[in-house]
Write an enzyme that holds these catalytic residues in place. Structure first.
Site, PDB file in Angstrom:
ATOM      1  N   CYS A   2       0.849  -1.294  -0.007  1.00  0.00           N
ATOM      2  CA  CYS A   2       0.031  -0.088   0.094  1.00  0.00           C
ATOM      3  C   CYS A   2       0.882   1.259  -0.201  1.00  0.00           C
ATOM      4  CB  CYS A   2      -0.649  -0.126   1.040  1.00  0.00           C
ATOM      5  SG  CYS A   2      -1.830  -1.564   1.561  1.00  0.00           S
ATOM      6  N   ARG A  27       1.225   1.532  -5.978  1.00  0.00           N
ATOM      7  CA  ARG A  27       1.542   0.650  -5.007  1.00  0.00           C
ATOM      8  C   ARG A  27       0.336  -0.197  -4.318  1.00  0.00           C
ATOM      9  NH1 ARG A  27       6.380   1.416  -2.108  1.00  0.00           N
ATOM     10  NH2 ARG A  27       5.464   0.282  -0.394  1.00  0.00           N
ATOM     11  N   TRP A  74      -3.813  -1.785  -1.530  1.00  0.00           N
ATOM     12  CA  TRP A  74      -3.913  -3.246  -2.139  1.00  0.00           C
ATOM     13  C   TRP A  74      -4.307  -4.314  -1.045  1.00  0.00           C
ATOM     14  CZ3 TRP A  74      -1.325  -8.078  -1.987  1.00  0.00           C
ATOM     15  CH2 TRP A  74      -1.443  -8.543  -3.222  1.00  0.00           C
ATOM     16  N   ASN A 100       0.732   0.271   6.049  1.00  0.00           N
ATOM     17  CA  ASN A 100       1.285  -0.621   5.066  1.00  0.00           C
ATOM     18  C   ASN A 100       2.048  -1.619   5.494  1.00  0.00           C
ATOM     19  OD1 ASN A 100       2.429  -1.517   2.501  1.00  0.00           O
ATOM     20  ND2 ASN A 100       4.047  -0.238   2.699  1.00  0.00           N
ATOM     21  N   GLY A 101       1.894  -2.841   5.185  1.00  0.00           N
ATOM     22  CA  GLY A 101       2.425  -4.080   5.757  1.00  0.00           C
ATOM     23  C   GLY A 101       1.330  -5.120   6.247  1.00  0.00           C
ATOM     24  N   GLU A 480      10.969 -13.902 -19.164  1.00  0.00           N
ATOM     25  CA  GLU A 480      10.742 -12.493 -19.058  1.00  0.00           C
ATOM     26  C   GLU A 480       9.787 -11.970 -19.899  1.00  0.00           C
ATOM     27  OE1 GLU A 480      10.504 -10.632 -16.480  1.00  0.00           O
ATOM     28  OE2 GLU A 480      10.491  -8.723 -17.260  1.00  0.00           O
ATOM     29  N   LYS A 484       5.953 -10.579 -18.987  1.00  0.00           N
ATOM     30  CA  LYS A 484       5.632  -9.275 -19.025  1.00  0.00           C
ATOM     31  C   LYS A 484       4.239  -9.225 -19.893  1.00  0.00           C
ATOM     32  CE  LYS A 484       7.875  -7.395 -17.707  1.00  0.00           C
ATOM     33  NZ  LYS A 484       8.123  -7.029 -16.452  1.00  0.00           N
ATOM     34  N   GLU A 487       1.437 -10.501 -17.359  1.00  0.00           N
ATOM     35  CA  GLU A 487       0.855  -9.403 -16.211  1.00  0.00           C
ATOM     36  C   GLU A 487       0.166  -8.391 -16.809  1.00  0.00           C
ATOM     37  OE1 GLU A 487       3.889  -7.736 -13.699  1.00  0.00           O
ATOM     38  OE2 GLU A 487       5.427  -7.788 -15.343  1.00  0.00           O
ATOM     39  N   HIS A 503       8.838 -32.457 -25.197  1.00  0.00           N
ATOM     40  CA  HIS A 503       8.547 -33.632 -23.959  1.00  0.00           C
ATOM     41  C   HIS A 503       7.057 -33.397 -23.658  1.00  0.00           C
ATOM     42  CE1 HIS A 503      12.469 -35.170 -24.460  1.00  0.00           C
ATOM     43  NE2 HIS A 503      12.873 -33.696 -24.489  1.00  0.00           N
ATOM     44  N   LYS A 603       3.054  -2.739  -7.183  1.00  0.00           N
ATOM     45  CA  LYS A 603       4.681  -2.584  -7.608  1.00  0.00           C
ATOM     46  C   LYS A 603       5.548  -3.555  -6.543  1.00  0.00           C
ATOM     47  CE  LYS A 603       7.845  -1.070 -10.075  1.00  0.00           C
ATOM     48  NZ  LYS A 603       8.025  -1.616 -11.326  1.00  0.00           N
TER      49      LYS A 603
HETATM   50  O1  M6R Z   1      11.033  -4.860  -6.404  1.00  0.00           O
HETATM   51  P1  M6R Z   1      11.368  -6.101  -6.782  1.00  0.00           P
HETATM   52  O2  M6R Z   1      12.454  -6.136  -8.102  1.00  0.00           O
HETATM   53  O3  M6R Z   1      11.845  -7.065  -5.669  1.00  0.00           O
HETATM   54  O4  M6R Z   1      10.008  -6.764  -7.223  1.00  0.00           O
HETATM   55  C1  M6R Z   1       9.968  -8.141  -7.671  1.00  0.00           C
HETATM   56  C2  M6R Z   1       8.683  -8.513  -8.345  1.00  0.00           C
HETATM   57  O5  M6R Z   1       7.756  -8.330  -7.611  1.00  0.00           O
HETATM   58  C3  M6R Z   1       8.711  -7.777  -9.731  1.00  0.00           C
HETATM   59  O6  M6R Z   1       9.664  -8.034 -10.397  1.00  0.00           O
HETATM   60  C4  M6R Z   1       7.095  -8.133 -10.244  1.00  0.00           C
HETATM   61  O7  M6R Z   1       7.674  -9.360 -10.984  1.00  0.00           O
HETATM   62  C5  M6R Z   1       6.950  -7.153 -11.718  1.00  0.00           C
HETATM   63  N1  M6R Z   1       5.696  -7.072 -11.684  1.00  0.00           N
HETATM   64  C6  M6R Z   1       7.181  -7.800 -12.918  1.00  0.00           C
HETATM   65  O8  M6R Z   1       7.108  -6.938 -13.760  1.00  0.00           O
END
Ligand code: M6R
Length: 608
Positions: A2, A27, A74, A100-101, A480, A484, A487, A503, A603
Site C-alpha cells: 500500500c 503501490r 492493495w 502498509n504491511g 521475462e 511481461k 501481467e 517433451h 509494484k
Molecule cells: O521490487 P522487486 O524487483 O523486488 O520486485 C520483484 C517482483 O515483484 C517484480 O519484478 C514483479 O514481478 C513485476 N511486476 C514484474 O514486472
C-alpha cells in the site's frame, strides 16, 4: 503493498495528500482514504476504487485542516470496500491510522481487544493497531505508539494522528518502507521519495522499529526504548520529471524509452580507464578466489534477470551459480557456507521474500551483494555490499528498465569476477567492455522498430495463449517476455526451453497458436531453427526475434521477424528484451487494459 502519506504544515492538507497519493497509486489501487484533523475533529473520507473515486468524493465535501494522513490500498485482509479502506479509526474516534504491511498476530490482538469491549468494523489487520494505540494511550501518543509496536508482530509503515495532538502526528516503520520529508514549516511522510519530491528534496530515512514525532517545524526520531536518535537528512538530486509521465501515455512506455539512459547510467560510471570498478564493494580478491558457489535470489522480473546472471557468471567466471525464487529459497533449508556469495536482486529493495531470503543467507554465513534500484531501501541497507542500478524511479507495475539495468549490473559482476580469476585475457575483456558500452545505442535501435512491433501486436492481441521459446540465454529471456505479456495483457502465456517443448508442451500447439521464438544465440541457432520448424509444422504462427545477420534465413521459416543489432550472444538479452516489452505493451493497450496498474498486482510486494 500500500502507499501511505502524511502532511503537517500551514497549507490545506487535502490537495497535498491527494497529490502525493497519486504518485503512490502504483503501490495499490483498490481503495483510498484520508483523515484530516481540524478543530478537534478527524474528518475521515475513504472509498473503494481508484484514487480518482476518492478525489471526486472529496470535491463535494468540505474537508479543511493542515494536518492529515492518507492511504492507497492493495487489499490483503478483507476485500476492497469502503469500510476496509484506510485510515482506520479507534473505538472512541480519537485516533486514526494508515498502515502498509501485515500484522501477523492481529487475530490474537483482536481477541484481546474484543475482551476489553472493542468492536471491529472492518476485516483488516490494521484496525487492531488503531484500537491498541487507544488502549495503550495515557496522554502521551509517542509512548502509546511505542508500547503498541512492542506488541505487534509483522511488518508495518504507519502514520498515526490523534485528536489530543493537533500539532503533531507520528510515523513508524518495520520491514516496510517509509521516509520523512523535511520542508520549511511543514513536514511529510511517504512510502517513497518520488511521492513528495515536488514538495521537498530533504529526506530522512527511518530505521526499523523507529518512531518519528512530526510537527510543523521539527522531526524527532526515537528508538524502540524511546531514546532520541540523531539522523542526518540527505538531499535527493533527481529531477522531479523522473516521476512524471512526461508526455507518454503510460509510465511503462516512458520507462521502456528510458532504457538506453538507464543502462548507460548503470554501466558507464563503473568502467574507468578500461577497467571495471564497482563502487565500494568490500569483496576481496581472496574471497573471489575462494568463492565456491553463488546464489542469486529474487522474485518476478528480478528473478528472470538472475537466471540470465546464472548463465553469464557460469560462462565467464566459471563459478557454479544457482538462481532461485526467493520464496522457495527461504524455506528449503539451503546449503550455504561462508565461501558462498549470495546476490539478491530487487528493483524496490523492499520485496519481503527477497529481503527475508537475504537474511537467511546471511544467517548461514554467506556474504551478500544486493543489486537494487531504490537508494536506501531495506535490502540495500542490510546487504554487505550494494550495487545500485541507476534506473531512476520505476512507477509502472510491470518492470522494464529495471530489468535491463539489473542485467547491466550482472554483466559487470560477471566480467569483474572473470577478470579477477584470470579467465579473460585483455583482448576479450576489453572487447566485452566496449560492447557493453554500446548497449544503449543497440536498445535505441530496437525502440526504433516499435511500429513494426505495434503492427504485429495489432494482429495478435486477441490470442488466447502465447508461447515463448528459446534456448540458453534465449530461454531466460523468454521467461521475462512471457511474464511481461501475462501481467499486463492477461493472456495466458508460458515460456519453454526450445528443446523441452517436444517433451509435452508441443501438444498445446495447434493451428494459429502464436509462438514467440528467440534466436539470438549463435551456438544454438541451428537447434532453434529446428524448434521453429517443429512448431510451424503443427500450425503455429511464429514471431521470431533474431540478430540482423540471421534475418533473411529466419524470415524463410517465421511469419514475422523482429531484428536486433548483431550483438555478442552473451549480451543479447539486454537488447532483445526491449522488443518483448514493447510487444506486451502494445497488446495490452489494444486490449484496453490499464497498462500501468494491471489487475491484482502492486509494484512493491511486501507480503509473503
Ligand atoms: O521490487 P522487486 O524487483 O523486488 O520486485 C520483484 C517482483 O515483484 C517484480 O519484478 C514483479 O514481478 C513485476 N511486476 C514484474 O514486472
Amino acid at each position: 503493498m500500500c502507499g501511505i502519506v502524511g502532511y503537517i504544515g500551514n497549507k490545506e492538507a487535502k490537495p497535498i495528500l491527494i497529490d502525493c497519493l497519486k504518485k503512490l497509486e502504483y503501490r495499490g489501487y483498490d481503495s483510498a482514504g484520508v483523515a484530516i484533523l481540524n478543530n478537534g475533529e478527524i474528518n475521515l473520507v475513504k472509498s473503494k476504487g481508484r484514487l480518482a473515486v476518492l478525489e471526486e468524493k472529496l470535491n463535494h465535501i468540505k474537508v479543511e485542516g493542515t494536518m492529515g494522513i492518507g492511504h492507497t490500498r492493495w487489499a490483503t485482509h478483507g476485500e476492497p470496500s469502503d469500510v476496509n479502506s484506510h485510515p482506520h479509526i479507534s473505538k472512541n474516534g480519537s485516533i486514526a491510522v494508515v498502515h502498509n504491511g501485515i500484522i501477523e498476530n492481529y487475530i490474537q490482538i483482536k481477541e484481546f481487544l474484543a475482551g476489553k469491549g472493542y468492536e471491529f468494523r472492518s476485516e483488516t489487520d490494521t484496525e487492531v493497531i488503531a484500537h491498541l494505540i487507544e488502549h495503550n494511550y495515557d496522554g502521551d501518543l509517542i509512548k502509546a505508539v511505542l508500547k503498541t509496536l512492542n506488541e505487534l508482530e509483522g511488518a508495518y509503515a504507519l502514520g498515526v494522528l490523534s485528536i489530543d495532538n493537533p500539532d503533531m502526528f507520528v510515523a513508524a516503520r518495520k520491514d516496510s518502507p517509509l521516509i520523512v520529508g523535511l520542508g520549511k514549516n511543514e513536514n511529510y511522510i511517504a512510502s517513497d521519495i518520488p511521492a513528495i519530491l515536488k514538495y521537498t528534496r530533504d529526506i530522512l530515512i527511518l530505521e526499523d522499529k523507529e518512531v518519528a514525532c512530526i510537527t510543523r517545524d521539527k522531526v524527532d526520531i526515537y528508538n524502540q526504548l524511546g531514546e532520541k536518535q540523531q539522523r542526518e537528512a540527505f538531499r535527493v538530486d533527481w529531477d522531479v520529471s523522473a516521476a512524471e509521465k512526461g508526455g507518454y501515455e503510460h509510465f511503462m512506455m516512458k520507462e521502456i524509452f528510458e532504457e538506453p539512459s538507464a543502462v548507460k547510467g548503470t554501466i558507464s560510471p563503473r568502467i574507468k580507464g578500461n577497467e571495471i570498478e564497482l563502487d565500494k564493494l568490500t569483496i576481496t580478491d581472496e574471497m573471489i578466489q575462494n568463492c565456491e558457489k553463488i546464489h542469486i535470489i529474487a522474485c518476478g522480473t528480478a528473478y528472470h534477470a538472475g537466471v540470465v546472471g546464472k548463465y553469464i557468471i557460469e560462462k565467464l567466471a566459471r563459478i557454479p551459480v544457482e538462481a532461485e525464487i526467493a520464496s522457495e529459497f527461504r524455506y528449503r533449508d539451503p546449503i550455504i557456507n561462508e565461501n558462498h556469495l549470495t546476490i539478491v536482486i530487487s528493483q524496490s529493495g523492499e520485496t519481503l521474500d527477497t529481503f527475508m531470503a537475504m537474511r537467511e543467507a546471511k544467517k548461514r554465513g554467506s556474504r551478500t551483494l544486493a543489486i537494487v534500484n531504490v537508494v536506501g531501501s531495506s535490502i540495500a541497507r542490510e546487504a554487505d555490499d550494494v550495487l545500485y542500478t541507476w534506473a531512476g524511479p520505476e512507477i509502472a507495475v510491470a518492470s522494464t528498465k529495471a530489468y535491463n539495468t539489473q542485467l547491466s549490473a550482472l554483466y559487470l559482476v560477471a566480467l569483474l569476477l572473470a577478470r579477477k580469476k584470470g579467465l579473460l585475457d585483455d583482448g576479450m575483456y576489453h572487447q566485452y567492455l566496449d560492447q557493453l558500452q554500446q548497449m544503449p545505442d543497440m536498445i535505441d535501435s530496437v525502440l526504433n522498430k516499435r511500429e513494426q512491433i505495434q503492427k504485429f501486436a495489432s494482429q495478435h492481441f486477441n490470442a488466447k495463449s502465447i508461447f515463448y521459446i528459446g534456448r540458453g540465454l534465449d530461454y531466460a529471456l523468454s521467461m521475462e517476455g512471457s511474464l511481461k505479456l501475462k501481467e499486463i495483457s492477461y493472456i495466458h502465456s508460458e515460456a519453454y526451453a526450445g528443446g523441452e517443448l517436444k517433451h509435452g508442451t508441443i501438444a498445446l500447439i495447434e493451428e494459429g497458436t502464436l509462438v514467440v521464438c528467440s534466436l539470438t544465440q549463435d551456438q544454438l541457432f541451428e537447434k532453434m531453427v529446428g524448434n521453429v520448424r517443429e512448431v510451424k509444422a503443427r500450425g503455429a504462427v511464429v514471431l521470431a526475434i533474431t540478430c540482423e545477420k540471421n534475418a533473411s534465413e529466419v524470415a524463410k521459416i517465421a511469419d514475422s521477424v523482429i531484428t536486433i543489432p548483431d550483438v555478442d550472444s552473451v549480451l543479447a538479452p539486454i537488447v532483445a528484451v526491449t522488443s518483448m516489452q514493447l510487444f506486451a505493451y502494445y497488446v495490452a493497450v489494444m486490449k484496453g487494459n490499464d497498462v500501468d496498474k494491471p489487475r491484482n498486482l502492486a509494484k512493491s510486494v511486501t507480503v509473503e
